[in-house]
Design a protein around this motif. Structure first.
Motif, short mmCIF file in Angstrom:
data_model
loop_
_atom_site.label_atom_id
_atom_site.label_comp_id
_atom_site.label_asym_id
_atom_site.label_seq_id
_atom_site.Cartn_x
_atom_site.Cartn_y
_atom_site.Cartn_z
N PHE A 20 0.84 -1.19 0.00
CA PHE A 20 0.00 0.00 0.00
C PHE A 20 0.88 1.24 0.00
CE2 PHE A 20 -2.23 -3.50 1.89
CZ PHE A 20 -3.44 -3.48 1.22
N ILE A 21 0.57 2.14 -0.93
CA ILE A 21 1.38 3.34 -1.13
C ILE A 21 0.89 4.49 -0.26
CG2 ILE A 21 2.07 5.10 -2.81
CD1 ILE A 21 3.42 2.39 -3.21
N VAL A 22 1.83 5.11 0.46
CA VAL A 22 1.54 6.33 1.23
C VAL A 22 2.35 7.44 0.57
CG1 VAL A 22 1.60 7.44 3.48
CG2 VAL A 22 1.24 4.96 3.32
N ASN A 23 1.69 8.20 -0.30
CA ASN A 23 2.39 9.21 -1.10
C ASN A 23 2.42 10.54 -0.37
OD1 ASN A 23 3.40 10.94 -3.01
ND2 ASN A 23 2.22 10.08 -4.70
N LEU A 24 3.63 10.93 0.07
CA LEU A 24 3.79 12.18 0.82
C LEU A 24 4.69 13.17 0.10
CD1 LEU A 24 4.18 10.68 4.41
CD2 LEU A 24 2.17 11.80 3.45
N LEU A 25 4.78 13.03 -1.21
CA LEU A 25 5.66 13.93 -1.96
C LEU A 25 5.20 15.38 -1.90
CD1 LEU A 25 6.65 11.92 -5.16
CD2 LEU A 25 8.18 12.77 -3.38
N GLU A 26 3.90 15.59 -1.94
CA GLU A 26 3.38 16.96 -2.02
C GLU A 26 2.65 17.38 -0.76
OE1 GLU A 26 1.08 16.86 -5.63
OE2 GLU A 26 2.83 17.45 -6.83
N GLN A 27 2.84 16.66 0.32
CA GLN A 27 2.19 17.04 1.57
C GLN A 27 3.02 16.60 2.77
OE1 GLN A 27 -1.66 15.12 1.77
NE2 GLN A 27 -0.91 13.25 0.83
N GLN A 28 2.82 17.29 3.86
CA GLN A 28 3.53 16.96 5.09
C GLN A 28 2.73 15.93 5.89
OE1 GLN A 28 6.64 17.93 5.92
NE2 GLN A 28 6.64 18.88 3.88
N PRO A 29 3.42 15.03 6.58
CA PRO A 29 2.72 13.95 7.30
C PRO A 29 2.17 14.40 8.66
CG PRO A 29 5.09 13.69 7.53
CD PRO A 29 4.88 14.87 6.63
N THR A 30 1.25 15.35 8.62
CA THR A 30 0.59 15.75 9.87
C THR A 30 -0.36 14.63 10.30
OG1 THR A 30 -1.24 16.80 8.72
CG2 THR A 30 0.70 18.17 9.17
N ASN A 31 -0.80 14.68 11.54
CA ASN A 31 -1.73 13.65 12.02
C ASN A 31 -3.02 13.63 11.21
OD1 ASN A 31 -0.06 12.63 13.99
ND2 ASN A 31 -0.86 13.94 15.62
N ASP A 32 -3.50 14.82 10.83
CA ASP A 32 -4.74 14.88 10.04
C ASP A 32 -4.55 14.25 8.66
OD1 ASP A 32 -6.10 16.11 12.05
OD2 ASP A 32 -5.83 18.15 11.28
N VAL A 33 -3.42 14.55 8.04
CA VAL A 33 -3.13 13.98 6.71
C VAL A 33 -3.02 12.46 6.80
CG1 VAL A 33 -1.34 13.76 4.92
CG2 VAL A 33 -2.06 16.02 5.71
N LEU A 34 -2.31 11.97 7.81
CA LEU A 34 -2.12 10.53 7.95
C LEU A 34 -3.43 9.83 8.30
CD1 LEU A 34 1.35 10.38 9.74
CD2 LEU A 34 0.83 10.03 7.33
N LYS A 35 -4.24 10.46 9.14
CA LYS A 35 -5.53 9.87 9.49
C LYS A 35 -6.39 9.71 8.24
CE LYS A 35 -9.67 10.55 12.31
NZ LYS A 35 -10.40 11.45 13.23
N ARG A 36 -6.44 10.77 7.42
CA ARG A 36 -7.24 10.73 6.19
C ARG A 36 -6.68 9.69 5.21
NH1 ARG A 36 -6.86 15.60 5.29
NH2 ARG A 36 -5.25 15.67 3.67
N THR A 37 -5.36 9.65 5.10
CA THR A 37 -4.71 8.70 4.18
C THR A 37 -5.04 7.26 4.55
OG1 THR A 37 -2.88 10.23 3.74
CG2 THR A 37 -2.49 7.90 3.28
#
Length: 399
Positions: free
Chosen positions: A364-381
């Protein structure tokens, strides 16, 4: 005549060694004599004395003298410098080389590709990029389509060295196909089998490159890896050599035909794993994802979350976990696994995704090239990925 017919033999003669010593004491003054001396000195490649001579003579060639040289002579100078591992440090001289390429690029590519390659090799070794990239990528696509394969390869290496974003002016997959259809693999195999004095380590590096390019000649590669040929790896003192050769063996085990019958080709005893501390230090986004899953993974029914190298001997870390007792892998796409200033994965990461599929590890790909891994971003991902977990389909289609 002797130098042209068997240059490799020339450099071992007493006459050649005496000539180099004499030239160091009494360097030539005339421009074309300097050029001749540099070329013949470069035949010995990286010997200290010959490198010293080439470097000394380069410093005695002015920009005005460079302007007197023909394109062919500049090509000879370029290959002499590259073979001797001597950099051009004068920015004005480097700029002149770049302008020379731009002024005659179409002719160089179509009619004098070996001179073009010489220029590119020299500029690459001298770490000079400047606006030459922009000029090249603005050319018509047809120029690159019709470019000889070797020119494409050297130009691709030049762009990759700088990790330049616009390398997409032609597809690396097309180069891969062209290499496979070309005489290059056959040349490598012939050299390996017919010249026992040739550096086996170099051959093994070349075979790994073919494998990374997904060459169709995998069985030929495996057949070359006899006990006699791989014995040299036991005495290698180079970390890089050991690491890459172990990766080649691992590729053979995973993608070789016998692996399907549960019979790996090679046992691999050496490990070159980097520590967790080092890896997370150079991959801060990866570290944030790892930390998030260690603390929140149970909310996604993920257990035994850990830092891992699921592909043996390929040391780009994953985050693995158990989901319904099945091992799955999370691949963080960050700057570490891409060409610089680009969203294109580098070769080893593409190889890793291919091998994970062969190993049948759901990925499973977690693409963080164009975003920072904040808790909100990771939760949504991970909420989005959660819907794909039961299917266990690889999301590794990232280009």
């Amino acid at each position: 005549c002797f130098a042209f017919v068997i240059p490799s033999q020339l450099t071992s003669t007493l006459t050649y060694k005496n000539a180099i010593s004499l030239l160091l004491k009494n360097p030539p003054v005339l421009l074309h004599h300097k050029l001749q001396a540099m070329y013949y000195a470069s035949l010995a490649k990286k010997r200290n004395q010959t490198r010293k001579l080439v470097g000394m003579l380069l410093k005695r060639i002015s920009l005005d003298e460079l302007r007197e040289l023909s394109t062919l002579e500049l090509g000879i100078l370029s290959i002499s410098l590259f073979q001797s591992s001597v950099q051009i440090t004068d920015e004005n001289c480097l700029r002149y080389f770049a302008e020379k390429i731009k002024a005659d690029l179409n002719n160089l590519i179509n009619n004098e590709s070996y001179i073009f390659i010489s220029f590119i090799k020299c500029l690459r070794y001298s770490r000079y990029y400047d606006d030459l990239f922009k000029y090249i990528t603005d050319l018509n696509d047809e120029v690159f389509t019709n470019m000889p394969l070797l020119s494409k390869i050297h130009l691709a290496v030049y762009f990759c060295d700088a990790r330049y974003n616009d390398i997409v002016f032609y597809s690396l997959s097309e180069i891969s196909e062209e290499i496979d259809k070309s005489l290059i693999p056959n040349y490598i195999f012939r050299l390996a089998n017919e010249d026992p004095k040739f550096n086996i380590i170099t051959i093994l590096h070349s075979l790994l490159s073919l494998w990374i390019l997904d060459s169709k000649k995998k069985e030929e590669i495996i057949s070359f890896l006899t006990k006699k040929n791989i014995r040299v790896t036991d005495v290698s003192e180079s970390f890089k050599d050991e690491s890459r050769i172990s990766l080649l063996f691992s590729c053979c085990n995973i993608e070789g035909e016998k692996f399907l019958n549960g019979k790996p080709h090679f046992s691999i005893t050496k490990r070159q794993e980097s520590s967790i501390t080092h890896h997370v230090a150079v991959r801060p986004k990866f570290a944030k994802v790892l930390q998030y899953l260690l603390h929140k993974g149970h909310l996604l029914d993920l257990y035994n979350v850990k830092f891992s190298y699921p592909v043996p001997c390929l040391y780009i870390a994953s985050i693995t976990a158990l989901y319904n007792s099945v091992l799955i892998s999370f691949e963080v796409i960050d700057e570490f696994v891409c060409l610089r200033n680009s969203q294109h994965l580098h070769g080893e990461m593409k190889l890793k995704l291919r091998l994970l599929r062969k190993l049948q590890i759901p990925t499973f790909i977690v693409n963080l090239l164009e975003q920072q891994p904040t808790n909100d971003v990771l939760k949504r991902t991970f909420e989005e990925l959660l819907h794909t977990f039961p299917k266990f389909k690889s999301s590794s289609s990232h280009d």
